[in-house]
Design a protein around this motif. Structure first.
Motif, PDB file in Angstrom:
ATOM      1  N   THR A 204       0.834  -1.193   0.000  1.00  0.00           N
ATOM      2  CA  THR A 204       0.000   0.000   0.000  1.00  0.00           C
ATOM      3  C   THR A 204       0.873   1.249   0.000  1.00  0.00           C
ATOM      4  N   PRO A 205       1.021   1.922  -1.153  1.00  0.00           N
ATOM      5  CA  PRO A 205       1.764   3.188  -1.185  1.00  0.00           C
ATOM      6  C   PRO A 205       0.824   4.361  -0.900  1.00  0.00           C
ATOM      7  N   PHE A 206       1.391   5.497  -0.461  1.00  0.00           N
ATOM      8  CA  PHE A 206       0.594   6.671  -0.119  1.00  0.00           C
ATOM      9  C   PHE A 206       0.985   7.857  -0.989  1.00  0.00           C
ATOM     10  N   ASN A 207       0.026   8.766  -1.164  1.00  0.00           N
ATOM     11  CA  ASN A 207       0.261   9.966  -1.965  1.00  0.00           C
ATOM     12  C   ASN A 207       1.194  10.956  -1.276  1.00  0.00           C
ATOM     13  N   SER A 208       1.253  10.899   0.043  1.00  0.00           N
ATOM     14  CA  SER A 208       2.139  11.757   0.820  1.00  0.00           C
ATOM     15  C   SER A 208       2.451  11.027   2.124  1.00  0.00           C
ATOM     16  N   ALA A 209       3.478  11.476   2.813  1.00  0.00           N
ATOM     17  CA  ALA A 209       3.843  10.830   4.069  1.00  0.00           C
ATOM     18  C   ALA A 209       2.717  10.991   5.089  1.00  0.00           C
ATOM     19  N   ILE A 210       2.415   9.918   5.804  1.00  0.00           N
ATOM     20  CA  ILE A 210       1.329   9.922   6.780  1.00  0.00           C
ATOM     21  C   ILE A 210       1.851   9.491   8.146  1.00  0.00           C
ATOM     22  N   LYS A 211       1.015   9.710   9.164  1.00  0.00           N
ATOM     23  CA  LYS A 211       1.233   9.152  10.491  1.00  0.00           C
ATOM     24  C   LYS A 211       0.121   8.132  10.722  1.00  0.00           C
ATOM     25  N   LEU A 212       0.509   6.901  10.960  1.00  0.00           N
ATOM     26  CA  LEU A 212      -0.458   5.820  11.072  1.00  0.00           C
ATOM     27  C   LEU A 212      -0.627   5.416  12.527  1.00  0.00           C
ATOM     28  N   HIS A 213      -1.870   5.487  13.008  1.00  0.00           N
ATOM     29  CA  HIS A 213      -2.165   5.231  14.421  1.00  0.00           C
ATOM     30  C   HIS A 213      -2.827   3.877  14.637  1.00  0.00           C
ATOM     31  N   THR A 214      -3.733   3.488  13.737  1.00  0.00           N
ATOM     32  CA  THR A 214      -4.568   2.298  13.925  1.00  0.00           C
ATOM     33  C   THR A 214      -4.886   1.682  12.562  1.00  0.00           C
ATOM     34  N   ILE A 215      -4.974   0.376  12.530  1.00  0.00           N
ATOM     35  CA  ILE A 215      -5.490  -0.334  11.357  1.00  0.00           C
ATOM     36  C   ILE A 215      -6.762  -1.063  11.769  1.00  0.00           C
ATOM     37  N   GLN A 216      -7.824  -0.886  11.001  1.00  0.00           N
ATOM     38  CA  GLN A 216      -9.073  -1.601  11.232  1.00  0.00           C
ATOM     39  C   GLN A 216      -9.255  -2.617  10.112  1.00  0.00           C
ATOM     40  N   ILE A 217      -9.324  -3.900  10.472  1.00  0.00           N
ATOM     41  CA  ILE A 217      -9.479  -4.973   9.493  1.00  0.00           C
ATOM     42  C   ILE A 217     -10.809  -5.670   9.741  1.00  0.00           C
ATOM     43  N   THR A 218     -11.593  -5.792   8.688  1.00  0.00           N
ATOM     44  CA  THR A 218     -12.894  -6.471   8.762  1.00  0.00           C
ATOM     45  C   THR A 218     -12.794  -7.800   8.021  1.00  0.00           C
ATOM     46  N   SER A 219     -13.197  -8.877   8.685  1.00  0.00           N
ATOM     47  CA  SER A 219     -13.194 -10.210   8.090  1.00  0.00           C
ATOM     48  C   SER A 219     -14.488 -10.911   8.469  1.00  0.00           C
ATOM     49  N   LEU A 220     -15.254 -11.321   7.462  1.00  0.00           N
ATOM     50  CA  LEU A 220     -16.601 -11.852   7.693  1.00  0.00           C
ATOM     51  C   LEU A 220     -16.803 -13.188   6.982  1.00  0.00           C
ATOM     52  N   LEU A 278      -1.409   0.677  16.814  1.00  0.00           N
ATOM     53  CA  LEU A 278      -0.008   0.500  16.451  1.00  0.00           C
ATOM     54  C   LEU A 278       0.910   1.199  17.449  1.00  0.00           C
ATOM     55  N   ARG A 279       2.170   0.859  17.410  1.00  0.00           N
ATOM     56  CA  ARG A 279       3.176   1.587  18.186  1.00  0.00           C
ATOM     57  C   ARG A 279       3.446   2.882  17.432  1.00  0.00           C
ATOM     58  N   PHE A 280       2.691   3.894  17.780  1.00  0.00           N
ATOM     59  CA  PHE A 280       2.577   5.116  16.986  1.00  0.00           C
ATOM     60  C   PHE A 280       3.928   5.741  16.658  1.00  0.00           C
ATOM     61  N   VAL A 281       4.883   5.649  17.580  1.00  0.00           N
ATOM     62  CA  VAL A 281       6.188   6.269  17.378  1.00  0.00           C
ATOM     63  C   VAL A 281       6.917   5.639  16.192  1.00  0.00           C
ATOM     64  N   ARG A 282       6.571   4.417  15.829  1.00  0.00           N
ATOM     65  CA  ARG A 282       7.226   3.732  14.715  1.00  0.00           C
ATOM     66  C   ARG A 282       6.559   4.017  13.369  1.00  0.00           C
ATOM     67  N   PHE A 283       5.446   4.717  13.376  1.00  0.00           N
ATOM     68  CA  PHE A 283       4.669   4.914  12.158  1.00  0.00           C
ATOM     69  C   PHE A 283       4.436   6.405  11.913  1.00  0.00           C
ATOM     70  N   GLN A 284       5.517   7.193  11.974  1.00  0.00           N
ATOM     71  CA  GLN A 284       5.401   8.642  11.943  1.00  0.00           C
ATOM     72  C   GLN A 284       5.597   9.283  10.571  1.00  0.00           C
ATOM     73  N   ASN A 285       6.335   8.699   9.706  1.00  0.00           N
ATOM     74  CA  ASN A 285       6.634   9.327   8.415  1.00  0.00           C
ATOM     75  C   ASN A 285       6.563   8.250   7.343  1.00  0.00           C
ATOM     76  N   ILE A 286       5.355   7.758   7.118  1.00  0.00           N
ATOM     77  CA  ILE A 286       5.147   6.542   6.348  1.00  0.00           C
ATOM     78  C   ILE A 286       4.757   6.872   4.907  1.00  0.00           C
ATOM     79  N   GLU A 313      -3.082  10.401  10.670  1.00  0.00           N
ATOM     80  CA  GLU A 313      -3.042  11.795  10.241  1.00  0.00           C
ATOM     81  C   GLU A 313      -2.432  11.868   8.854  1.00  0.00           C
ATOM     82  N   SER A 314      -3.084  12.598   7.955  1.00  0.00           N
ATOM     83  CA  SER A 314      -2.545  12.798   6.614  1.00  0.00           C
ATOM     84  C   SER A 314      -1.313  13.684   6.681  1.00  0.00           C
ATOM     85  N   GLY A 315      -0.426  13.502   5.720  1.00  0.00           N
ATOM     86  CA  GLY A 315       0.775  14.311   5.673  1.00  0.00           C
ATOM     87  C   GLY A 315       0.486  15.743   5.289  1.00  0.00           C
TER      88      GLY A 315
END
Length: 332
Positions: A204-220, A278-286, A313-315
């Motif tokens: 998954t590439p991003f249009n700009s650097a982001i800060k990633l806090h949480t991933i929500q996965i749905t499986s049904l 997520l361990r937010f400090v590790r996902f700061q400039n993604i 948070e969006s970059g």
């Protein structure tokens, strides 16, 4: 059709969140130069798009007695900050007086407001509406799935009989949660299954650097336990950040991940969604994220994914000082 409402208290703001499906809030201060520069643009948007009980535009003076608590509650640290709420939850957050980014959000909002005015948002999942989510957003963060560069998405080991990687980021409610099960089962399959085994690799590439806090996965997956072909929910995830391209399965097994996550049975809510902090400090400039589904929860041979939402948070795309041409950029 109305000027923005000036917020006087946290109680007033809470009532607006309950009584209006969409609330757009401008957090500002009287001393803030960029806040003053973008204020006329925001007022124009309010006059154009506000609808009673559907779309409400408000202003929150972060230094005014009674309104400070609102800014604190939503972790506002930059001025101006614009936050969009849908049904009481944060769905977008823009830091700084960024007219182009604000305009982009408003363009999406305008379609959603029209749908709501006509009796409810479309369930088709077409672009323009605000996304369905299987779990609440963490306080102060937004769904930033729109930051994904969908042209660069890549999913390895997906079942080719129903495969479109963009399905995972579909804005619509999963068909498996539809009340009309016959209709849901007869339509186009809107989920992903693995193919030769339970592993999946999503780039998954991003249009700009982001800060990633949480991933929500749905499986049904279906509940027929007697069927050996019933897929499993994912159990072990390994996340890798800032890779220039997708990994191979051998590499994903061997390389140390940015974070590994074990999903337990109790992590899945009634919507079939696991809210993975997520361990937010590790996902700061993604700039990219690889999600490796290493195994599934059970004895089956396949894993199923219905939706993925990325929360954070969006970059920043523009410096706050570059506002001299704000009127020109929005056609003023």
């Amino acid at each position: 059709m109305a000027k923005p409402i000036e917020i006087q208290s946290a109680e007033q703001f809470g009532e607006l969140l309950k009584n209006s499906r969409i609330v757009v809030a401008d957090f500002y201060a009287n001393w803030c130069g960029p806040c003053k520069q973008i204020a006329p643009i925001y007022e124009q948007l309010s006059r154009s798009l506000s609808r009673p009980k559907i779309a409400t535009f408000v202003k929150v003076n972060t230094e005014a007695e009674g309104a400070k608590a609102v800014a604190t509650e939503y972790a506002v640290t930059h001025l101006p900050t614009f936050i969009v709420f849908r049904d009481g939850s944060v769905v977008e957050k823009v830091k700084g007086a960024n007219p182009k980014q604000l305009q982009s959000i408003v363009e999406k909002l305008s379609n959603d407001i029209e749908n709501a005015a006509q009796g409810g948002a479309s369930s088709s999942g077409s672009s323009g509406g605000l996304a369905w989510r299987g779990a609440d957003l963490p306080r102060g963060y937004a769904d930033i799935s729109d930051s994904i560069d969908v042209r660069g998405l890549e999913l390895l080991n997906a079942d080719e009989t129903h495969f479109s990687v963009r399905t995972l980021f579909n804005k619509a409610k999963p068909s498996a949660l539809s009340k009309d099960k016959d209709t849901a089962s007869s339509g186009e399959k809107d989920w992903i299954e693995s193919d030769t085994d339970e592993q999946l690799l999503l780039y998954t590439p991003f249009n700009s650097a982001i800060k990633l806090h949480t991933i929500q996965i749905t499986s049904l997956p279906p509940s027929d336990e007697d069927d050996d072909d019933v897929p499993m929910r994912p159990k072990t995830l390994k996340l890798f950040t800032n890779r220039p391209h997708n990994l191979g399965f051998d590499d994903a097994d061997d390389i140390e991940p940015t974070q590994a996550i074990e999903i337990g049975e109790d992590d899945w809510n009634s919507n079939g969604t696991a809210n993975l902090g997520l361990r937010f400090v590790r996902f700061q400039n993604i700039t990219s994220l690889v999600i490796f589904v290493a195994d599934g929860d059970g004895d089956g041979e396949k894993v199923r994914l219905d939706r993925i939402r990325l929360i954070g948070e969006s970059g920043e795309k523009r410096e706050m000082g570059k506002l001299e041409k704000i009127g020109d950029e929005l056609g003023e």
